[in-house]
Design a protein around this motif. Sequence first.
Motif, PDB file in Angstrom:
ATOM      1  N   ARG A   1      15.305  -8.549  -2.203  1.00 56.14           N
ATOM      2  CA  ARG A   1      14.851  -7.576  -1.204  1.00 56.14           C
ATOM      3  C   ARG A   1      13.606  -6.864  -1.745  1.00 56.14           C
ATOM      4  O   ARG A   1      13.628  -6.290  -2.833  1.00 56.14           O
ATOM      5  CB  ARG A   1      15.947  -6.533  -0.934  1.00 56.14           C
TER       6      ARG A   1
ATOM      7  N   THR B   1       0.473  -2.726   4.283  1.00 60.29           N
ATOM      8  CA  THR B   1       0.476  -4.164   4.610  1.00 60.29           C
ATOM      9  C   THR B   1      -0.924  -4.748   4.707  1.00 60.29           C
ATOM     10  O   THR B   1      -1.160  -5.895   4.304  1.00 60.29           O
ATOM     11  CB  THR B   1       1.160  -4.397   5.990  1.00 60.29           C
TER      12      THR B   1
ATOM     13  N   GLN C   1      14.749 -10.663   2.053  1.00 57.32           N
ATOM     14  CA  GLN C   1      14.141  -9.805   3.069  1.00 57.32           C
ATOM     15  C   GLN C   1      12.993  -9.001   2.471  1.00 57.32           C
ATOM     16  O   GLN C   1      13.101  -8.516   1.332  1.00 57.32           O
ATOM     17  CB  GLN C   1      15.175  -8.842   3.666  1.00 57.32           C
TER      18      GLN C   1
ATOM     19  N   VAL D   1      10.466  -5.824   3.683  1.00 56.63           N
ATOM     20  CA  VAL D   1      10.067  -4.819   4.673  1.00 56.63           C
ATOM     21  C   VAL D   1       8.708  -4.299   4.243  1.00 56.63           C
ATOM     22  O   VAL D   1       8.526  -3.905   3.087  1.00 56.63           O
ATOM     23  CB  VAL D   1      11.089  -3.656   4.726  1.00 56.63           C
TER      24      VAL D   1
ATOM     25  N   GLN E   1       1.085  -9.635  11.481  1.00 57.63           N
ATOM     26  CA  GLN E   1       2.197 -10.366  12.126  1.00 57.63           C
ATOM     27  C   GLN E   1       1.786 -11.813  12.414  1.00 57.63           C
ATOM     28  O   GLN E   1       2.559 -12.746  12.162  1.00 57.63           O
ATOM     29  CB  GLN E   1       2.596  -9.657  13.429  1.00 57.63           C
TER      30      GLN E   1
ATOM     31  N   ASP F   1       8.367 -15.364   9.321  1.00 59.43           N
ATOM     32  CA  ASP F   1       8.879 -14.370  10.281  1.00 59.43           C
ATOM     33  C   ASP F   1      10.335 -13.995  10.015  1.00 59.43           C
ATOM     34  O   ASP F   1      10.735 -12.859  10.252  1.00 59.43           O
ATOM     35  CB  ASP F   1       8.793 -14.892  11.723  1.00 59.43           C
ATOM     36  N   SER F   2      11.116 -14.965   9.548  1.00 62.42           N
ATOM     37  CA  SER F   2      12.549 -14.677   9.386  1.00 62.42           C
ATOM     38  C   SER F   2      12.801 -13.808   8.144  1.00 62.42           C
ATOM     39  O   SER F   2      13.886 -13.258   7.986  1.00 62.42           O
ATOM     40  CB  SER F   2      13.334 -15.980   9.280  1.00 62.42           C
TER      41      SER F   2
ATOM     42  N   GLU G   1       9.745  -8.128   7.814  1.00 61.69           N
ATOM     43  CA  GLU G   1       9.757  -7.164   8.917  1.00 61.69           C
ATOM     44  C   GLU G   1       8.616  -6.179   8.690  1.00 61.69           C
ATOM     45  O   GLU G   1       8.541  -5.539   7.638  1.00 61.69           O
ATOM     46  CB  GLU G   1      11.091  -6.395   8.935  1.00 61.69           C
TER      47      GLU G   1
ATOM     48  N   ARG H   1       7.061  -2.703   9.747  1.00 62.83           N
ATOM     49  CA  ARG H   1       7.369  -1.467  10.468  1.00 62.83           C
ATOM     50  C   ARG H   1       6.054  -0.715  10.637  1.00 62.83           C
ATOM     51  O   ARG H   1       5.400  -0.379   9.640  1.00 62.83           O
ATOM     52  CB  ARG H   1       8.387  -0.631   9.698  1.00 62.83           C
TER      53      ARG H   1
ATOM     54  N   GLN I   1       8.350   6.292   8.415  1.00 62.64           N
ATOM     55  CA  GLN I   1       9.179   5.064   8.397  1.00 62.64           C
ATOM     56  C   GLN I   1      10.242   5.133   7.294  1.00 62.64           C
ATOM     57  O   GLN I   1      11.380   4.706   7.488  1.00 62.64           O
ATOM     58  CB  GLN I   1       8.308   3.825   8.166  1.00 62.64           C
TER      59      GLN I   1
END
Length: 223
Positions: A61, A67, A85, A87, A100, A109-110, A113, A115, A122
């Motif tokens: 994680r 970003t 994952q 974020v 994106q 994409d999977s 994420e 935000r 956030q």
Amino acid sequence: MNQTNTWNKVDQYVTERLLPHDAVLEKVLSANQQAGLPAYDVTPNQGKLLNLFAQMQGAQRILEIGTLGGYSTIWLARALPADGQLVTLELDPLHAKVAQANISLAQLDSIVEIRVGDALYQLAQMEEEGVQPFDFIFIDADKPNNPNYLKWALHFSRPGTVIIGDNVIRDGEVINENSQDPRVIGVRQFYDLLAEESRITATAIQTVGSKGYDGFVLGIVNS
Ligand SMILES: C[S@@+](CC[C@H](N)C(=O)[O-])C[C@H]1O[C@@H](n2cnc3c(N)ncnc32)[C@H](O)[C@@H]1O
């Protein structure tokens, strides 16, 4: 050769030798440029360094603060297992939109994420949502908020979490205690917090390369 020219050429040499041609990452950089994003992304060899750190850590994680167009995001996400994952937090909706598309191009994409919104907002939301701790955290957004991001990074850590903060040397300006630059002030406060915070063991490394003279902080959370 002047110094900057040498740094550029050495970065090019290292990249040519050690980083195989990567059509996706090249398209990502040109998509960022075409969309008018500032070229603040990490360099290819720095991106690979982040990827290697995340692999060494066995991260599942990852949290990224800042970003841009998703260049460092992709390097980091590629270090994750298929059920990992990442974020990533981004203030600017245009940056997030470009990121994106880039993440889709990289078929991540999977895993990723994005935000969108102010990172401090956030992060508070994520606390309310009970988001689980991360194994690896990369801080690379607005530098005046670095001390706040470090506090949140510690909040979202577990013992063993790795925290990296980018751009902490700033052409050497970091030692200028009279600097009025809010980014330098933020970075100096970041060091102060690291120095007094017993929950993290950290160091900083100066770097030179195609993006100039800068460096990063690397820390591991103890408890
Ligand atoms: C240095 S760039 C990130 C580069 C990216 N990590 C890479 O290497 O590809 C910093 C990014 O942080 C975003 N940013 C600035 N202030 C922010 C804030 N308050 N919350 C979230 N993102 C922010 C900027 O819009 C920008 O896209």
